[in-house]
Scaffold this motif. Structure first.
Motif, PDB file in Angstrom:
ATOM      1  N   LYS A 120       5.344   1.616  -3.062  1.00 53.40           N
ATOM      2  CA  LYS A 120       5.039   0.632  -2.025  1.00 53.40           C
ATOM      3  C   LYS A 120       5.240   1.194  -0.622  1.00 53.40           C
ATOM      4  CE  LYS A 120       6.163  -3.326  -4.959  1.00 53.40           C
ATOM      5  NZ  LYS A 120       7.048  -4.515  -5.139  1.00 53.40           N
ATOM      6  N   THR A 171     -11.396  -3.671   4.888  1.00 54.13           N
ATOM      7  CA  THR A 171     -10.403  -4.585   4.313  1.00 54.13           C
ATOM      8  C   THR A 171      -9.003  -3.990   4.425  1.00 54.13           C
ATOM      9  OG1 THR A 171     -12.067  -5.331   2.723  1.00 54.13           O
ATOM     10  CG2 THR A 171      -9.768  -5.896   2.256  1.00 54.13           C
ATOM     11  N   GLU A 172      -8.042  -4.790   4.805  1.00 62.04           N
ATOM     12  CA  GLU A 172      -6.660  -4.325   4.913  1.00 62.04           C
ATOM     13  C   GLU A 172      -6.163  -3.866   3.548  1.00 62.04           C
ATOM     14  OE1 GLU A 172      -2.210  -5.917   6.246  1.00 62.04           O
ATOM     15  OE2 GLU A 172      -3.946  -7.272   6.283  1.00 62.04           O
ATOM     16  N   TYR A 173      -5.590  -2.679   3.509  1.00 66.25           N
ATOM     17  CA  TYR A 173      -5.132  -2.116   2.240  1.00 66.25           C
ATOM     18  C   TYR A 173      -3.761  -2.682   1.870  1.00 66.25           C
ATOM     19  CZ  TYR A 173      -4.030   1.269  -1.399  1.00 66.25           C
ATOM     20  OH  TYR A 173      -3.709   1.860  -2.608  1.00 66.25           O
ATOM     21  N   LYS A 174      -3.646  -3.163   0.621  1.00 64.80           N
ATOM     22  CA  LYS A 174      -2.386  -3.758   0.170  1.00 64.80           C
ATOM     23  C   LYS A 174      -1.896  -3.159  -1.147  1.00 64.80           C
ATOM     24  CE  LYS A 174      -3.271  -8.208   2.418  1.00 64.80           C
ATOM     25  NZ  LYS A 174      -3.403  -9.685   2.250  1.00 64.80           N
ATOM     26  N   GLY A 175      -2.535  -2.081  -1.589  1.00 61.54           N
ATOM     27  CA  GLY A 175      -2.151  -1.489  -2.869  1.00 61.54           C
ATOM     28  C   GLY A 175      -1.029  -0.480  -2.727  1.00 61.54           C
ATOM     29  N   TYR A 176      -0.796   0.252  -3.815  1.00 63.63           N
ATOM     30  CA  TYR A 176       0.228   1.287  -3.801  1.00 63.63           C
ATOM     31  C   TYR A 176      -0.230   2.467  -2.940  1.00 63.63           C
ATOM     32  CZ  TYR A 176       2.753  -1.031  -7.591  1.00 63.63           C
ATOM     33  OH  TYR A 176       3.459  -1.931  -8.347  1.00 63.63           O
ATOM     34  N   GLU A 218      -3.035   5.550  -0.054  1.00 66.28           N
ATOM     35  CA  GLU A 218      -4.221   4.710  -0.188  1.00 66.28           C
ATOM     36  C   GLU A 218      -5.239   5.340  -1.150  1.00 66.28           C
ATOM     37  OE1 GLU A 218      -2.904   4.605   4.206  1.00 66.28           O
ATOM     38  OE2 GLU A 218      -3.159   6.094   2.602  1.00 66.28           O
ATOM     39  N   GLN A 245     -10.431   4.047  -0.209  1.00 64.29           N
ATOM     40  CA  GLN A 245     -10.604   3.566   1.164  1.00 64.29           C
ATOM     41  C   GLN A 245     -11.751   4.285   1.875  1.00 64.29           C
ATOM     42  OE1 GLN A 245      -8.684   0.813   2.675  1.00 64.29           O
ATOM     43  NE2 GLN A 245      -8.810   0.736   0.442  1.00 64.29           N
TER      44      GLN A 245
END
Length: 570
Positions: free
Chosen positions: A242, A288-293, A296, A299
């Protein structure tokens, strides 16, 4: 040949954010070398980085003007630092990179008096190469070296935006044995099968590699420096989490999407690295805002190659084209930065603009300087050879006039040398030519003498001998020898005189009442192939005496439109 040929999927980029490199690495590299070559650039004592004042000056020389504001705001530039490293890697410059440890307690090296030096031999040899050879050397250097440190897995490119994996354990496992140069060359080869100008999805490129070349980067059976590293497998170095430094999730080779999560991430970072830096491609990112692990993934979603990339790969770049315009501008069109041609033209012209088409303008002063320094220079022939076409007629005529002016030797008859304070009253009307603020050539010496006496000054008339200057009185303010300032030599000790012949060419100078008549007369002289020196401030034309017959013909022709009388200046 690549087998099978890549059949990538075209991309729709309407919802993506496009990025293209506005920097020209070739221009900026040469601008950097020229800058440090012309001054003493001292690197910072502690960090060995460029100092802020030099960064500010360099930012104004870079091809992307936005760097100026960035340096002003933040005090550094990743791009200039990249160019700095590139110049060192090319060995165009040299400076201390190891430093010294000042005392036993020093934990970091210092770099006292660390000045940048330019190796002109290596640099001149490079710019003397054909453009395609320069480009091949640049590409080869960047393929072998990731100048942003480590490699694409760990460090974001100078122009990139994607973060890297944690560097924890990066010196162990498979990493020390990976051949990144080989992988970069392979990906460059794959890109050559793309159609220029067409956007492709990055995911289709990754899928192609997974299906047909899964070991382009990490071997199927990798070598390990230490046996215990083998237990973690091919992907033992890679973790997700994270945060940037977390290692929460170990990527396993048995995971169905392991290739996408490791090699796929590498491909994204490769695309925003070397190909972007060299200006070979454009890329498009997700908005799009990246929210993954992290780091990145998925992307950088699309890319497209350009014609320049394919021309370089085929070794068939568009050669530079020089066009001389009637307004004395020279337009240089080139696919790659034409440093050698511009270096030659800048000696004769000022730079007006630098872009894909560089614009320069011929300057008389620069041309005359080159003619005086290089006796074998044929400016007209040089410009016609470099542009591969005849010069516009007006440019040729003007250059011939400049060349004539460079060869002119002016002999003034019935003139005298005058020395006096620069602020003497009403002296300009007697002046033929100013040599310095206090020395000038004047006409009508008797009238000038009377004029100075009327102004209650004390002029002194000196007549020099043909063999030597006559010493002036001790009280005179002069740059010439005074009486008693030198010890006379006896005739017995005098050396034998050496014979010498000085050839004299008498010049005729016409003073015109108006520019219109002067211009018509000048054109007539040029048409008669007569070298002529024009002074538009004084409205005079000067030419050798043996062209007087041509001048008379011109006067006769002009009498059809003008009433002309010739008066001699006393």
């Amino acid at each position: 040949m690549m087998q099978p040929k890549p059949n990538l999927t075209p991309a729709n980029i309407n919802e993506l954010s496009i990025f293209s490199n506005q920097n020209d690495i070739r221009h900026d590299l040469h601008a950097y070398v020229e800058y440090v070559q012309d001054r003493d650039v001292k690197r910072l004592h502690r960090s060995n980085e460029l100092n802020r004042s030099d960064l500010k000056r360099l930012s104004k020389l870079m091809s992307d003007s936005s760097i100026i504001e960035f340096v002003e705001s933040y005090g550094f530039s990743n791009w200039i630092n990249y160019i700095d490293k590139l110049a060192l890697l090319f060995k165009f410059v040299k400076y201390d990179t190891e430093g010294i440890y000042a005392g036993y307690t020093s934990s970091e090296p210092s770099f006292p008096d660390n000045y940048i030096e330019v190796d002109t031999i290596i640099y001149e040899k490079f710019i003397g190469l054909p453009l395609i050879e320069q480009e091949k050397k640049l590409l080869d250097l960047l393929v072998k070296n990731y100048l942003d440190d480590y490699n694409e897995f760990y460090v974001t490119s100078s122009l990139g935006r994607l973060s890297g994996f944690s560097t924890w354990g990066s010196a162990t496992g498979i990493m020390p044995e990976l051949d990144f140069a080989r992988a970069r060359r392979f990906l460059i080869e794959v890109l050559q099968y793309c159609t220029p100008g067409v956007w492709y999805t990055t995911s289709s490129l990754i899928q192609y590699l997974k299906e047909h070349h899964p070991y382009f980067l990490i071997p199927g059976k990798p070598k390990y420096r230490h046996k215990h590293d083998a237990k973690n497998g091919r992907y033992g170095n890679f973790h997700e989490g994270k945060s940037t430094w977390s290692r929460e999730i170990q990527i396993s080779e048995s995971d169905a999407d392991a290739f996408e999560r490791v090699e796929g991430r590498y491909v994204e970072r490769f695309l925003e690295g070397l190909p972007i830096i060299l200006g070979y491609i454009e890329v498009a990112y997700s908005k799009t805002e990246y929210k993954g692990y992290l780091p990145e993934i998925n992307q950088l979603q699309a890319f497209r190659v350009n014609d320049k990339f394919l021309h370089v790969m085929s070794g068939k770049i568009i050669e530079p084209r020089v066009t001389v315009q009637p307004n004395f501008e020279m337009h240089v069109e080139s696919e790659l930065y034409p440093v050698r041609i511009l270096a030659q033209l800048i000696k004769l012209a000022d730079v007006v603009a630098k872009d894909k088409t560089s614009i320069l303008k011929l300057r008389k002063k620069k041309v005359l300087t080159q003619l005086s320094e290089r006796g074998d220079l044929d400016v007209i022939k040089f410009l016609e050879n470099i542009s591969d076409q005849e010069l516009p007629q007006n440019v040729r005529i003007e250059l011939e006039e400049w060349i004539g002016a460079s060869e002119a030797f002016t002999l003034y008859e019935n003139g005298v040398l005058f020395e006096g304070d620069k602020d003497l009253p009403d002296i300009d009307r007697f002046t033929i030519e100013c040599i310095s603020p206090t020395i000038r050539i004047v006409h009508s010496p008797d009238r000038l003498f009377t004029h100075l006496e009327q102004k209650e000054l004390i002029p002194l008339h000196i007549k020099h001998r043909s063999s030597a200057l006559t010493p002036l009185p001790d009280g005179a303010h002069t740059v010439f020898p005074k009486r008693g300032s030198s010890v006379s030599k006896s005739k017995a000790g005098a050396k034998a005189k050496k014979p010498g012949t000085i050839k004299r060419e008498v010049q005729i100078t016409f003073h015109f009442p108006a520019k219109e008549l002067m211009e018509e007369f000048r054109k007539g002289l040029i048409a008669a192939r007569c070298p002529v020196a024009a002074d538009w401030g004084k409205l005079t034309l000067s030419f050798a005496r043996h062209y007087e017959s041509e001048a008379k013909k011109i006067i006769k022709a002009l009498k059809q439109d003008y009433t002309i009388q010739i008066e001699d200046i006393a």
